[in-house]
Design a protein around this motif. Sequence first.
Motif, PDB file in Angstrom:
ATOM      1  N   PRO A   8       0.820  -1.215   0.000  1.00  0.00           N
ATOM      2  CA  PRO A   8       0.000   0.000   0.000  1.00  0.00           C
ATOM      3  C   PRO A   8       0.854   1.265   0.000  1.00  0.00           C
ATOM      4  N   THR A   9       0.392   2.282  -0.720  1.00  0.00           N
ATOM      5  CA  THR A   9       1.115   3.544  -0.798  1.00  0.00           C
ATOM      6  C   THR A   9       1.288   4.183   0.570  1.00  0.00           C
ATOM      7  N   GLU A  10       0.311   3.975   1.473  1.00  0.00           N
ATOM      8  CA  GLU A  10       0.426   4.589   2.795  1.00  0.00           C
ATOM      9  C   GLU A  10       1.536   3.954   3.632  1.00  0.00           C
ATOM     10  N   LEU A  11       2.052   2.798   3.214  1.00  0.00           N
ATOM     11  CA  LEU A  11       3.180   2.177   3.898  1.00  0.00           C
ATOM     12  C   LEU A  11       4.503   2.552   3.237  1.00  0.00           C
ATOM     13  N   VAL A  12       4.561   2.463   1.927  1.00  0.00           N
ATOM     14  CA  VAL A  12       5.754   2.847   1.175  1.00  0.00           C
ATOM     15  C   VAL A  12       5.303   3.641  -0.042  1.00  0.00           C
ATOM     16  N   ASP A  13       5.427   4.959   0.040  1.00  0.00           N
ATOM     17  CA  ASP A  13       5.118   5.840  -1.088  1.00  0.00           C
ATOM     18  C   ASP A  13       6.354   5.886  -1.978  1.00  0.00           C
ATOM     19  N   ARG A  14       6.304   5.165  -3.104  1.00  0.00           N
ATOM     20  CA  ARG A  14       7.495   5.020  -3.942  1.00  0.00           C
ATOM     21  C   ARG A  14       7.989   6.353  -4.476  1.00  0.00           C
ATOM     22  N   ARG A  16       7.755   9.471  -3.198  1.00  0.00           N
ATOM     23  CA  ARG A  16       8.448  10.246  -2.171  1.00  0.00           C
ATOM     24  C   ARG A  16       9.741   9.559  -1.741  1.00  0.00           C
ATOM     25  N   LEU A  17       9.689   8.233  -1.600  1.00  0.00           N
ATOM     26  CA  LEU A  17      10.890   7.502  -1.204  1.00  0.00           C
ATOM     27  C   LEU A  17      11.963   7.615  -2.275  1.00  0.00           C
ATOM     28  N   SER A  18      11.571   7.556  -3.534  1.00  0.00           N
ATOM     29  CA  SER A  18      12.529   7.680  -4.629  1.00  0.00           C
ATOM     30  C   SER A  18      13.259   9.017  -4.570  1.00  0.00           C
ATOM     31  N   ARG A  19      12.520  10.090  -4.331  1.00  0.00           N
ATOM     32  CA  ARG A  19      13.153  11.403  -4.223  1.00  0.00           C
ATOM     33  C   ARG A  19      14.142  11.429  -3.057  1.00  0.00           C
ATOM     34  N   HIS A  20      13.748  10.823  -1.938  1.00  0.00           N
ATOM     35  CA  HIS A  20      14.605  10.817  -0.754  1.00  0.00           C
ATOM     36  C   HIS A  20      15.886  10.028  -1.010  1.00  0.00           C
ATOM     37  N   LEU A  21      15.771   8.884  -1.667  1.00  0.00           N
ATOM     38  CA  LEU A  21      16.947   8.065  -1.944  1.00  0.00           C
ATOM     39  C   LEU A  21      17.890   8.767  -2.909  1.00  0.00           C
ATOM     40  N   ARG A  22      17.331   9.402  -3.937  1.00  0.00           N
ATOM     41  CA  ARG A  22      18.190  10.125  -4.879  1.00  0.00           C
ATOM     42  C   ARG A  22      18.947  11.248  -4.176  1.00  0.00           C
ATOM     43  N   GLU A  23      18.268  11.925  -3.258  1.00  0.00           N
ATOM     44  CA  GLU A  23      18.894  13.040  -2.559  1.00  0.00           C
ATOM     45  C   GLU A  23      20.011  12.588  -1.635  1.00  0.00           C
ATOM     46  N   HIS A  24      19.818  11.441  -0.952  1.00  0.00           N
ATOM     47  CA  HIS A  24      20.769  11.038   0.085  1.00  0.00           C
ATOM     48  C   HIS A  24      21.735   9.936  -0.334  1.00  0.00           C
ATOM     49  N   GLY A  26      22.126   9.022  -3.993  1.00  0.00           N
ATOM     50  CA  GLY A  26      22.601   9.214  -5.355  1.00  0.00           C
ATOM     51  C   GLY A  26      21.548   8.897  -6.391  1.00  0.00           C
ATOM     52  N   ALA A  27      21.803   9.369  -7.623  1.00  0.00           N
ATOM     53  CA  ALA A  27      20.819   9.244  -8.697  1.00  0.00           C
ATOM     54  C   ALA A  27      20.491   7.797  -9.037  1.00  0.00           C
ATOM     55  N   GLY A  28      21.419   6.896  -8.830  1.00  0.00           N
ATOM     56  CA  GLY A  28      21.195   5.500  -9.187  1.00  0.00           C
ATOM     57  C   GLY A  28      20.178   4.785  -8.327  1.00  0.00           C
ATOM     58  N   TYR A  29      19.730   5.420  -7.253  1.00  0.00           N
ATOM     59  CA  TYR A  29      18.784   4.791  -6.333  1.00  0.00           C
ATOM     60  C   TYR A  29      17.347   5.253  -6.565  1.00  0.00           C
ATOM     61  N   GLY A  30      17.088   5.931  -7.688  1.00  0.00           N
ATOM     62  CA  GLY A  30      15.761   6.478  -7.912  1.00  0.00           C
ATOM     63  C   GLY A  30      14.722   5.480  -8.360  1.00  0.00           C
ATOM     64  N   THR A  99      14.054  10.480   9.761  1.00  0.00           N
ATOM     65  CA  THR A  99      13.071  10.835  10.786  1.00  0.00           C
ATOM     66  C   THR A  99      12.049  11.841  10.271  1.00  0.00           C
ATOM     67  N   ASP A 100      12.129  12.183   8.996  1.00  0.00           N
ATOM     68  CA  ASP A 100      11.189  13.114   8.375  1.00  0.00           C
ATOM     69  C   ASP A 100       9.908  12.366   8.011  1.00  0.00           C
ATOM     70  N   ARG A 101       8.841  12.602   8.734  1.00  0.00           N
ATOM     71  CA  ARG A 101       7.597  11.879   8.525  1.00  0.00           C
ATOM     72  C   ARG A 101       6.913  12.241   7.207  1.00  0.00           C
ATOM     73  N   ASP A 102       7.354  13.303   6.559  1.00  0.00           N
ATOM     74  CA  ASP A 102       6.757  13.668   5.273  1.00  0.00           C
ATOM     75  C   ASP A 102       7.112  12.686   4.165  1.00  0.00           C
ATOM     76  N   VAL A 103       8.125  11.857   4.380  1.00  0.00           N
ATOM     77  CA  VAL A 103       8.541  10.919   3.335  1.00  0.00           C
ATOM     78  C   VAL A 103       7.613   9.706   3.302  1.00  0.00           C
ATOM     79  N   LEU A 104       7.489   9.003   4.425  1.00  0.00           N
ATOM     80  CA  LEU A 104       6.646   7.804   4.471  1.00  0.00           C
ATOM     81  C   LEU A 104       5.583   7.861   5.561  1.00  0.00           C
ATOM     82  N   GLY A 105       5.432   8.990   6.220  1.00  0.00           N
ATOM     83  CA  GLY A 105       4.433   9.102   7.272  1.00  0.00           C
ATOM     84  C   GLY A 105       4.906   8.607   8.620  1.00  0.00           C
ATOM     85  N   ALA A 106       6.145   8.124   8.693  1.00  0.00           N
ATOM     86  CA  ALA A 106       6.720   7.602   9.928  1.00  0.00           C
ATOM     87  C   ALA A 106       8.228   7.530   9.736  1.00  0.00           C
TER      88      ALA A 106
END
Length: 351
Positions: A8-14, A16-24, A26-30, A99-106
């Motif tokens: 479910p998107t409410e558990l793993v929002d791909r 938002r998570l993709s943006r977070h992984l690319r930022e922290h 690298g681009a290959g984790y998008g 710890t940013d809850r805006d990414v996955l809600g938790a």
Amino acid sequence: MTADALVPTELVDRERLSRHLREHLGAGYGQFDVRRLGEGQSCLTFMLEGTGWSLVLRRPPRGDLPPTAFDVTREYRVMSAIRAGGADLPVPQPVLLCTDRDVLGAPFYLMEPVGGLVLRERAPAGFGPAQRAALSESAIDVLASLRALDWQGIGLADFGNPDAYAERQLRRMQKLWERARFRPLPEVDEVGDWLRANVPPQSRAAVVHGDYKLDNVIVDPATGRVAAVVDWELSTIGDPAADLGWLLYYWLDDQAELQWPRMPAVMLAEGFPTRAELFERYAGRGAEVAAEAAVWYAALAGWKCAIMLEGSYRRFVEGTADHATYAALETGVPFLANRALGFATGALRIV
């Protein structure tokens, strides 16, 4: 249907998570696929798989959660400290905490996956008596190493209060029980009364895993040794006998003890020792622990499990926890509480 569609998107929002992984990272984790791992009834675990990489994600479940429960930040901190401190303990390599809850809600964290087996109901073909005996010895050896860990020296001096561990556990779990209680379960109250009346003296302080049992370790199938200890969300500083009691609570000595089908039962196979033999090996590793303390902590383990899983079952009944296995907690929680009562009354023995 893809694996992503089952998460479910409410558990793993791909997105938002993709943006977070690319930022922290690298681009290959998008770009990645995601799938649920296991049937755990505490924190939720997912495998992320991209081109040339894979990571494991851990996050709390949904619902109205107790304020200190399902704390993935504790998992990340204790595993990071053990790895950075060079301790002789098999734990996965943490990669990233968010710890940013805006990414996955938790809050959530990522770690490197560890290959191997997770044993629960039965051992796979080829994992014979020799490997089973090696696993049992290795599981106790890990506890001995954890007990000897210089937790202050690796940066965990403020990780928990080393004093009055048992009393703090009783107070905290009683508060959780008042929050989780919604149906008659007199056995939970009976065990709680026995625990409060029989608190053992505390031994030396150490890191306590808090949920140490066979299905929380990853096993090297070739050697039978523990390849990694996972699920550190309940970890703290306290009495190391707590982890021994937890392991023994979940350790079945004979088929008659298997009165709930979801109870891990792999240790009933040939090659696994009895609870008494595990206790003897632990004591033989220089860990001074009274049999009475091991029994008390085994009863505490069952009491805690019953209380925590009653909270999960309540969320399931209320519609905020959607894991299919939660339905089995209708009978599972009373079983866990009655098993704890068995240790308290002497119907279940360690030595």
